[in-house]
Design an enzyme around this catalytic site. Structure first.
Site, PDB file in Angstrom:
ATOM      1  N   ARG A 117       0.791  -1.238   0.000  1.00  0.00           N
ATOM      2  CA  ARG A 117       0.000   0.000   0.000  1.00  0.00           C
ATOM      3  C   ARG A 117       0.817   1.279   0.000  1.00  0.00           C
ATOM      4  NH1 ARG A 117      -3.770  -2.540  -2.473  1.00  0.00           N
ATOM      5  NH2 ARG A 117      -5.190  -3.780  -1.203  1.00  0.00           N
ATOM      6  N   ASP A 122      -6.824  -0.912   4.578  1.00  0.00           N
ATOM      7  CA  ASP A 122      -6.206  -0.329   3.392  1.00  0.00           C
ATOM      8  C   ASP A 122      -6.537   1.147   3.193  1.00  0.00           C
ATOM      9  OD1 ASP A 122      -4.711  -2.540   2.676  1.00  0.00           O
ATOM     10  OD2 ASP A 122      -6.361  -3.456   1.572  1.00  0.00           O
TER      11      ASP A 122
HETATM   12  N1  ARG Z   1      -5.995  -8.312   6.270  1.00  0.00           N
HETATM   13  C1  ARG Z   1      -4.930  -8.019   5.391  1.00  0.00           C
HETATM   14  C2  ARG Z   1      -4.351  -6.653   5.650  1.00  0.00           C
HETATM   15  O1  ARG Z   1      -5.025  -5.847   6.198  1.00  0.00           O
HETATM   16  C3  ARG Z   1      -5.299  -8.192   3.936  1.00  0.00           C
HETATM   17  C4  ARG Z   1      -6.369  -7.275   3.420  1.00  0.00           C
HETATM   18  C5  ARG Z   1      -6.785  -7.529   2.002  1.00  0.00           C
HETATM   19  N2  ARG Z   1      -7.395  -8.817   1.873  1.00  0.00           N
HETATM   20  C6  ARG Z   1      -8.232  -9.238   0.928  1.00  0.00           C
HETATM   21  N3  ARG Z   1      -8.582 -10.472   0.976  1.00  0.00           N
HETATM   22  N4  ARG Z   1      -8.690  -8.461  -0.002  1.00  0.00           N
HETATM   23  O2  ARG Z   1      -3.233  -6.373   5.319  1.00  0.00           O
END
Ligand code: ARG
Length: 411
Positions: free
Chosen positions: A94, A123
């Protein structure tokens, strides 16, 4: 001139709908930016789709090399795993994405950056905190957080405006992937008691179906960075790709985690991170051999801090730079080779060597050539144990209940 917004575009339903939605709601022209961090997709098709759906410009940026060098290697050197298990593939991509989005926004004179994250995840925080750090005057738009549409509404919206809806695969999982791993959530996985069905996994063989013959692999590290596999020098991107395949074939890197999100929710996520697990295991074992006890222990605490700040979206901070400087300093002698045995879901270190190894055979051996002066041990123990002896004389130790009982019975 119409104001512009730079959208982080994945090619999926939400970000495709966002192109149209932003135009309608804000009146901005959308520049779609797709970032390749090893998520192996047909990027030209993604670009085409953005333009077709209404973006005025669509860029695909190959960021794999920067991802490995500036993000993955620092995490590997730190030895960071969120809550001790998650290698943070999604989390660590990210800040790089945010940096590239901010750069495009500044270069294009855009007034805003947009992302497709919902209001329930980590995110959104990672994107926004990073963009605020790098381009504080650029606004942020989060369509999927603002529009209040359910998945069905979104599909209807897409149909209404001729936005292609991805063919349903039948599995209601949300996934994210890049070179460091694959994240899977939703569907049946929302029940933390439910064993993940085999269909969840895409990179790893089931250990039960993996080769019956063990395979060995040797990784060379130079100052904490993996530089070769089985003696063949490789750049980071190629090495990680190769190891994902190799370890995945042996069923290595499956992780089932109920984690604590920054926004206060516990969530169950399945990860596949074959290369990350292999490299973190190998790197740790080389540190065991080349770092002194105090360095190892203090570094483990730093690794935890480092993991938290990555997970929590605090990459572009002075604190991160300071921790990274410490970590880099610890790596100056983490050079050598680790030999791993890959077999049915496990990745075991079976050998390690380093020109800077602190392991001394002369000190460790119980056989001929012992250099350890055993006659010095009693003096050492006398001084080391002195405060214990002194205290227990003056302040008798508690006797536990069981002690009393067993004494009573014996009498
Ligand atoms: N829980 C993880 C994080 O916050 C992954 C998030 C994205 N996961 C997904 N299956 N789209 O870093």
């Amino acid at each position: 001139m119409t104001d512009k917004v730079v959208l982080a575009y994945s090619g999926g339903l939400d970000t495709s709908v966002a192109i149209k939605w932003i135009k309608d709601k804000y009146g901005y022209d959308v520049i779609a930016v797709t970032i390749d961090v090893g998520n192996e997709k047909d990027f030209s098709a993604v670009r085409e789709k953005a333009l077709k759906v209404g973006a005025v410009k669509a860029l695909v940026i190959d960021a794999k090399k920067a991802f490995v060098t500036d993000y993955l290697f620092p995490v590997l050197k730190a030895g960071s795993l969120y809550e001790g298990v998650y290698p943070m593939a999604t989390s660590i991509a990210r800040p790089l994405m945010a940096k590239l989005l901010a750069e495009v926004a500044l270069a294009e004179g855009a007034v805003a950056v947009a992302h497709g994250c919902t209001g329930k995840g980590n995110d959104q925080v990672r994107f926004e905190v990073a963009i605020n750090a790098l381009a504080p005057d650029v606004k942020i738009i989060a369509p999927a957080r603002e529009w209040g549409m359910t998945r069905e509404d979104t599909i209807k919206y897409a149909a209404k405006f001729g936005i292609p809806v991805p063919v349903k695969t039948g599995h209601a999982y949300s996934t994210d992937e890049n070179l460091w791993g694959r994240s899977v959530e939703c569907g049946v996985l929302e029940d933390p008691w439910a064993e993940p069905p085999e269909e969840v996994y895409a990179w790893t063989k089931s250990p039960a179906a993996s080769p019956a013959k063990a395979e060995y692999c040797e990784i060379d590290f130079d100052k904490g960075i993996p530089v070769a596999c089985d003696g063949a020098a490789m750049d980071g991107v190629a090495l990680i790709s190769k190891l994902n395949e190799l370890a995945g074939k042996h069923g290595i890197g499956r992780i089932d985690h109920v984690e604590n999100r920054l926004v206060g929710i516990k969530s169950r996520e399945i990860y596949e991170a074959p290369a990350a697990v292999l490299l973190l295991t190998a790197h740790q074992s080389l540190e065991d051999m080349t770092l002194a006890k105090d360095q190892s222990r203090f570094k483990a605490r730093v690794a935890m801090e480092y993991a938290d700040l990555i997970y929590n979206g605090l990459w572009f901070t002075a604190n991160r730079q300071d921790l990274a400087a410490y970590v880099d300093s610890t790596q100056r002698f983490v050079t050598g080779t680790v030999r791993l045995k890959l077999f049915r879901g496990s990745c075991t270190v079976v050998g390690r060597k380093s020109p800077y190894s602190l392991y001394s055979h002369g000190l460790a051996t119980y056989e001929k050539g012992d250099q350890f002066d055993q006659s010095a041990a009693p003096g050492f123990i006398q001084i080391f144990g002195l405060p214990v002896k002194t205290q227990s004389r003056i302040q008798p130790l508690f006797k536990s209940e069981t002690d009393k009982k067993s004494k009573g019975k014996g009498k």
